[in-house]
Design a protein around this motif. Structure first.
Motif, PDB file in Angstrom:
ATOM      1  N   PHE A   1      24.657  35.368 -40.366  1.00  0.00           N
ATOM      2  CA  PHE A   1      24.853  34.463 -39.241  1.00  0.00           C
ATOM      3  C   PHE A   1      25.076  33.035 -39.746  1.00  0.00           C
ATOM      4  O   PHE A   1      25.928  32.292 -39.246  1.00  0.00           O
ATOM      5  CB  PHE A   1      23.630  34.512 -38.322  1.00  0.00           C
ATOM      6  CG  PHE A   1      23.932  34.257 -36.874  1.00  0.00           C
ATOM      7  CD1 PHE A   1      25.069  33.562 -36.480  1.00  0.00           C
ATOM      8  CD2 PHE A   1      23.072  34.700 -35.883  1.00  0.00           C
ATOM      9  CE1 PHE A   1      25.346  33.315 -35.146  1.00  0.00           C
ATOM     10  CE2 PHE A   1      23.339  34.472 -34.536  1.00  0.00           C
ATOM     11  CZ  PHE A   1      24.477  33.770 -34.179  1.00  0.00           C
TER      12      PHE A   1
ATOM     13  N   THR B   1      30.965  27.614 -41.148  1.00  0.00           N
ATOM     14  CA  THR B   1      32.219  27.028 -40.674  1.00  0.00           C
ATOM     15  C   THR B   1      32.047  25.549 -40.373  1.00  0.00           C
ATOM     16  O   THR B   1      32.868  24.713 -40.773  1.00  0.00           O
ATOM     17  CB  THR B   1      32.707  27.765 -39.423  1.00  0.00           C
ATOM     18  OG1 THR B   1      32.914  29.146 -39.741  1.00  0.00           O
ATOM     19  CG2 THR B   1      34.015  27.172 -38.910  1.00  0.00           C
ATOM     20  N   TYR B   2      30.982  25.207 -39.657  1.00  0.00           N
ATOM     21  CA  TYR B   2      30.716  23.795 -39.381  1.00  0.00           C
ATOM     22  C   TYR B   2      30.537  23.008 -40.675  1.00  0.00           C
ATOM     23  O   TYR B   2      31.029  21.869 -40.805  1.00  0.00           O
ATOM     24  CB  TYR B   2      29.459  23.656 -38.524  1.00  0.00           C
ATOM     25  CG  TYR B   2      29.592  24.169 -37.112  1.00  0.00           C
ATOM     26  CD1 TYR B   2      30.649  23.764 -36.302  1.00  0.00           C
ATOM     27  CD2 TYR B   2      28.656  25.048 -36.574  1.00  0.00           C
ATOM     28  CE1 TYR B   2      30.773  24.234 -34.996  1.00  0.00           C
ATOM     29  CE2 TYR B   2      28.770  25.514 -35.274  1.00  0.00           C
ATOM     30  CZ  TYR B   2      29.825  25.105 -34.485  1.00  0.00           C
ATOM     31  OH  TYR B   2      29.938  25.563 -33.199  1.00  0.00           O
TER      32      TYR B   2
ATOM     33  N   TRP C   1      24.765  21.342 -29.642  1.00  0.00           N
ATOM     34  CA  TRP C   1      25.184  22.629 -30.190  1.00  0.00           C
ATOM     35  C   TRP C   1      24.028  23.487 -30.698  1.00  0.00           C
ATOM     36  O   TRP C   1      24.128  24.717 -30.684  1.00  0.00           O
ATOM     37  CB  TRP C   1      26.196  22.405 -31.317  1.00  0.00           C
ATOM     38  CG  TRP C   1      27.479  21.797 -30.849  1.00  0.00           C
ATOM     39  CD1 TRP C   1      27.990  21.847 -29.581  1.00  0.00           C
ATOM     40  CD2 TRP C   1      28.419  21.046 -31.623  1.00  0.00           C
ATOM     41  NE1 TRP C   1      29.181  21.170 -29.517  1.00  0.00           N
ATOM     42  CE2 TRP C   1      29.479  20.669 -30.759  1.00  0.00           C
ATOM     43  CE3 TRP C   1      28.466  20.648 -32.953  1.00  0.00           C
ATOM     44  CZ2 TRP C   1      30.567  19.925 -31.185  1.00  0.00           C
ATOM     45  CZ3 TRP C   1      29.551  19.905 -33.372  1.00  0.00           C
ATOM     46  CH2 TRP C   1      30.589  19.549 -32.504  1.00  0.00           C
TER      47      TRP C   1
ATOM     48  N   VAL D   1      33.275  38.270 -38.095  1.00  0.00           N
ATOM     49  CA  VAL D   1      31.824  38.417 -38.060  1.00  0.00           C
ATOM     50  C   VAL D   1      31.399  39.384 -39.165  1.00  0.00           C
ATOM     51  O   VAL D   1      32.000  40.451 -39.326  1.00  0.00           O
ATOM     52  CB  VAL D   1      31.359  38.947 -36.689  1.00  0.00           C
ATOM     53  CG1 VAL D   1      29.845  39.144 -36.670  1.00  0.00           C
ATOM     54  CG2 VAL D   1      31.775  37.995 -35.589  1.00  0.00           C
TER      55      VAL D   1
ATOM     56  N   MET E   1      36.563  34.236 -31.145  1.00  0.00           N
ATOM     57  CA  MET E   1      35.526  33.924 -32.121  1.00  0.00           C
ATOM     58  C   MET E   1      36.050  34.068 -33.547  1.00  0.00           C
ATOM     59  O   MET E   1      35.704  33.283 -34.438  1.00  0.00           O
ATOM     60  CB  MET E   1      34.314  34.834 -31.909  1.00  0.00           C
ATOM     61  CG  MET E   1      33.520  34.519 -30.661  1.00  0.00           C
ATOM     62  SD  MET E   1      32.809  32.868 -30.755  1.00  0.00           S
ATOM     63  CE  MET E   1      31.859  32.825 -29.225  1.00  0.00           C
TER      64      MET E   1
ATOM     65  N   TRP F   1      28.527  32.751 -41.227  1.00  0.00           N
ATOM     66  CA  TRP F   1      29.607  32.850 -40.243  1.00  0.00           C
ATOM     67  C   TRP F   1      29.731  31.595 -39.389  1.00  0.00           C
ATOM     68  O   TRP F   1      30.804  30.982 -39.330  1.00  0.00           O
ATOM     69  CB  TRP F   1      29.360  34.071 -39.350  1.00  0.00           C
ATOM     70  CG  TRP F   1      30.373  34.258 -38.272  1.00  0.00           C
ATOM     71  CD1 TRP F   1      31.671  34.658 -38.425  1.00  0.00           C
ATOM     72  CD2 TRP F   1      30.175  34.060 -36.874  1.00  0.00           C
ATOM     73  NE1 TRP F   1      32.289  34.720 -37.206  1.00  0.00           N
ATOM     74  CE2 TRP F   1      31.394  34.361 -36.231  1.00  0.00           C
ATOM     75  CE3 TRP F   1      29.085  33.670 -36.093  1.00  0.00           C
ATOM     76  CZ2 TRP F   1      31.561  34.279 -34.849  1.00  0.00           C
ATOM     77  CZ3 TRP F   1      29.252  33.592 -34.720  1.00  0.00           C
ATOM     78  CH2 TRP F   1      30.466  33.889 -34.107  1.00  0.00           C
ATOM     79  N   GLU F   2      28.648  31.181 -38.735  1.00  0.00           N
ATOM     80  CA  GLU F   2      28.739  30.053 -37.813  1.00  0.00           C
ATOM     81  C   GLU F   2      28.480  28.718 -38.512  1.00  0.00           C
ATOM     82  O   GLU F   2      29.353  27.857 -38.575  1.00  0.00           O
ATOM     83  CB  GLU F   2      27.751  30.222 -36.657  1.00  0.00           C
ATOM     84  CG  GLU F   2      27.883  29.110 -35.619  1.00  0.00           C
ATOM     85  CD  GLU F   2      26.817  29.196 -34.551  1.00  0.00           C
ATOM     86  OE1 GLU F   2      27.151  28.955 -33.378  1.00  0.00           O
ATOM     87  OE2 GLU F   2      25.657  29.493 -34.879  1.00  0.00           O
ATOM     88  N   ALA F   3      27.276  28.540 -39.045  1.00  0.00           N
ATOM     89  CA  ALA F   3      26.932  27.269 -39.685  1.00  0.00           C
ATOM     90  C   ALA F   3      27.830  26.990 -40.879  1.00  0.00           C
ATOM     91  O   ALA F   3      28.148  25.830 -41.176  1.00  0.00           O
ATOM     92  CB  ALA F   3      25.469  27.277 -40.111  1.00  0.00           C
TER      93      ALA F   3
ATOM     94  N   PHE G   1      35.673  30.971 -36.013  1.00  0.00           N
ATOM     95  CA  PHE G   1      34.663  31.082 -37.065  1.00  0.00           C
ATOM     96  C   PHE G   1      35.023  32.082 -38.162  1.00  0.00           C
ATOM     97  O   PHE G   1      34.344  32.123 -39.186  1.00  0.00           O
ATOM     98  CB  PHE G   1      33.321  31.497 -36.463  1.00  0.00           C
ATOM     99  CG  PHE G   1      32.757  30.494 -35.494  1.00  0.00           C
ATOM    100  CD1 PHE G   1      32.202  29.316 -35.955  1.00  0.00           C
ATOM    101  CD2 PHE G   1      32.783  30.725 -34.137  1.00  0.00           C
ATOM    102  CE1 PHE G   1      31.675  28.382 -35.074  1.00  0.00           C
ATOM    103  CE2 PHE G   1      32.266  29.804 -33.240  1.00  0.00           C
ATOM    104  CZ  PHE G   1      31.715  28.631 -33.709  1.00  0.00           C
TER     105      PHE G   1
ATOM    106  N   TYR H   1      18.031  31.017 -36.684  1.00  0.00           N
ATOM    107  CA  TYR H   1      18.857  32.220 -36.625  1.00  0.00           C
ATOM    108  C   TYR H   1      17.993  33.476 -36.676  1.00  0.00           C
ATOM    109  O   TYR H   1      18.281  34.470 -35.995  1.00  0.00           O
ATOM    110  CB  TYR H   1      19.859  32.229 -37.778  1.00  0.00           C
ATOM    111  CG  TYR H   1      21.051  31.321 -37.576  1.00  0.00           C
ATOM    112  CD1 TYR H   1      21.611  31.149 -36.322  1.00  0.00           C
ATOM    113  CD2 TYR H   1      21.625  30.639 -38.641  1.00  0.00           C
ATOM    114  CE1 TYR H   1      22.705  30.330 -36.138  1.00  0.00           C
ATOM    115  CE2 TYR H   1      22.720  29.815 -38.467  1.00  0.00           C
ATOM    116  CZ  TYR H   1      23.258  29.666 -37.208  1.00  0.00           C
ATOM    117  OH  TYR H   1      24.338  28.850 -37.033  1.00  0.00           O
TER     118      TYR H   1
ATOM    119  N   LEU I   1      30.387  39.507 -30.541  1.00  0.00           N
ATOM    120  CA  LEU I   1      31.153  38.484 -31.229  1.00  0.00           C
ATOM    121  C   LEU I   1      32.269  39.078 -32.070  1.00  0.00           C
ATOM    122  O   LEU I   1      33.344  38.476 -32.204  1.00  0.00           O
ATOM    123  CB  LEU I   1      30.227  37.655 -32.120  1.00  0.00           C
ATOM    124  CG  LEU I   1      29.081  36.934 -31.392  1.00  0.00           C
ATOM    125  CD1 LEU I   1      28.178  36.229 -32.403  1.00  0.00           C
ATOM    126  CD2 LEU I   1      29.613  35.943 -30.379  1.00  0.00           C
TER     127      LEU I   1
END
Length: 535
Positions: free
Chosen positions: A76, A83-84, A479, A67, A60, A79-81, A64, A37, A54
């Motif tokens: 980052f 969520t996963y 991904w 932002v 988005m 926000w993204e990782a 997720f 990141y 975003l």
């Protein structure tokens, strides 16, 4: 040694392999991303650009969440990782907790009648609690270790992020324990808990889509955004300073404890602990099947039906979101990044390739789950009954292979059709057709993981979990491979991400290798399976 502790230790030991796999996979995933990141955010204006592109996208935000105002490395990651990771730990908590109900259905609970109810309940959630503690500590350790090398990743934020993930996992442990008490059996408990995950994620999506941040309190998927561990301001918008938000964490913990106490109180009154045994469902009607593959399909009908509904619904949603996503992707820098990931330059084709890749990952998951049911047959002694009826071992494994292969064709076909039909208005027939062909490219990879899972099962029933390794690896490559800057040869070690286009170029060699791998795995599995003890 107390009854609570001894029984809990035995249960954790029995599930140690599953716990280790979950913890190692999630922690390794988080550990690999901060530097990647930081690399993406390198350059003048990169953070502002991504935050603007975003942050303006409703799609988005739906997937997720909002932002962060300051898109640092930690922001980052959150926000993204994040969520996963939340999705992964929720599934982990549900699977490990509902496994106790499945063991009860098999009669293993009656083997420990002298244990008090509190000890039995504690043992049922012990593996999931151990995994939750492992994930929480592991995430904090790997992030704190990188704080000195990666900007925007403070130790305090790493601790808060790890605790938020741990509390969400703890909530779903309690919720799955509650599902164990109210469900008819282990399968229904898992379905109820899975529905709870979907509803919780939906509440978080509605909170962001409707711009009602207070709704984050009503779903564990919103807790990390309440805390905002890597932001300058979090709960209430005040300057966070150096202290973690103990008050917010206390409220979240109280919610977990409340659900857990309800589950425990219900366990006292259920079945053998003071209630009535549920009468078995009996019927004189014959099974609606005349073949062994049909029997396999019948016993896995709930899983097959669930995967069909999930994949068709998701791909239809992706198709309807196509226009909004193209607006996000309409920038030179974003187009360059997507071109590196998908291998195509046209934004519409990039989007369809991403959707097809996601469909492929889900198809791999479905294939492994159905193939692994062979081990469940053995655990439940159904395999003995089938073998006693005159069916050979080869036909049994071949039947699971046939159902897995059929499902691997059916899901991409239905999902691709849903994606094409829903996106046709926004993208036109050519791109919709391209999305359908790219969806079908997942079939050989799904065949391969079905074969690998059956081969692992043939060697030893407990080894069937090894079938998840190529699935998880393929997801990481699809991904995050480009973000993690994997070399080209490593990017090609995957079951998905290949291209199939009758009107253009196709990865025929990759399809041939995957199909051959599937055939060899099943063939070797048949040979090995005939030689080992079963049961």
């Amino acid at each position: 040694m107390s009854a609570h502790g001894s029984l809990a230790r035995i249960t954790i030991r029995a599930n140690r392999t599953a716990i280790a796999i979950w913890v190692a996979a999630i922690v390794a995933f988080i550990a690999a991303l901060p530097e990647a990141y930081a690399y993406v955010l390198t350059g003048d204006g990169a953070s502002a650009f991504l935050s603007g592109v975003l942050g303006d996208s409703a799609v988005m935000a739906f997937i997720f969440g909002k932002v962060p105002d300051q898109l640092t490395t930690g922001g980052f990651l959150q926000w993204e990782a994040g969520t996963y990771t939340l999705i992964a730990v929720a599934i982990m908590a549900v699977l490990l907790t509902t496994a106790a109900r499945r063991e009860e259905d098999l009669g293993q609970r009656e083997m420990i009648p002298t244990q008090p109810n509190a000890a039995i309940f504690a043992a049922s959630i012990a593996p999931a609690l151990a995994a939750t503690i492992g994930v929480t500590l592991g995430i904090f350790i790997v992030l704190a270790a990188q704080s000195a090398m990666v900007d925007g990743l403070p130790v305090s934020g790493s601790a808060e992020f790890a605790v938020a993930i741990g509390l969400q996992s703890l909530f779903f442990v309690a919720f799955a324990a509650l599902a164990n008490q109210v469900a008819r059996d282990g399968t229904q408990a898992r379905m109820l808990a899975g529905a709870g995950i979907a509803i919780a994620f939906g509440i978080r999506a509605v909170a962001e889509g409707a711009h009602h941040p207070f709704m984050r309190w009503f779903t564990p998927f919103g807790w990390k955004d309440i805390v905002a561990p890597f932001g300058s301001a979090g709960w209430g918008g005040a300057d966070r300073g150096a202290a973690p938000y103990i008050g917010a964490f206390a409220i979240m913990l109280a919610a977990c404890v409340l659900v857990g106490v309800v589950a425990w109180r219900l366990s006292i009154r259920r079945e053998l602990m003071g209630g009535l045994l549920r009468l078995p469902v009996r019927t004189a009607a014959p099974l609606p099947t005349r073949s062994l593959p049909g029997l396999v399909a019948w016993t896995t009908r709930h899983q097959i039906g669930g995967w069909i509904v999930l994949i068709v619904a998701l791909n239809a949603m992706f198709g309807f979101m196509a226009h909004s996503m193209l607006q996000v992707m309409d920038s030179p820098d974003f187009e360059t990044l997507m071109a590196a990931i998908t291998g195509v330059r046209d934004p519409a084709a990039q989007y369809m390739a991403l959707c097809a890749s996601f469909l492929g990952i889900l198809t791999l998951f479905a294939g492994v789950q159905v193939a692994a049911r062979a081990g469940a047959w053995e655990d439940e002694s159904l395999l003995d009954a089938v073998a006693a009826s005159g069916q050979s071992r080869g036909r049994i494994v071949g039947s699971f292979a046939a159902v897995g292969v059929g499902l691997s064709v059916l899901l991409p076909l239905l999902g691709g059709a849903a994606l094409a039909g829903a996106s046709m208005t926004a993208l036109g027939w050519d791109q919709a057709q391209y999305g359908l062909w790219e969806s079908l490219a997942a079939i050989p990879g799904a065949w391969a993981v079905v074969g690998i899972t059956l081969l692992a099962y043939a060697v030893r029933s407990s080894w069937r979990v090894l079938g998840w390794i190529p699935v998880v690896w393929s997801a990481v490559v699809a991904w995050f491979g480009e973000i993690l800057r994997f070399p080209d040869w490593l990017m090609k070690v995957t079951c998905v991400g290949w291209s199939f286009d009758p009107h253009g170029s196709s990865d025929v060699a990759a399809f041939a290798v995957l199909t051959a791998l599937a055939a060899v795995s099943v063939g070797v599995g048949l040979v090995v399976y005939r030689r080992r003890d079963v049961g």
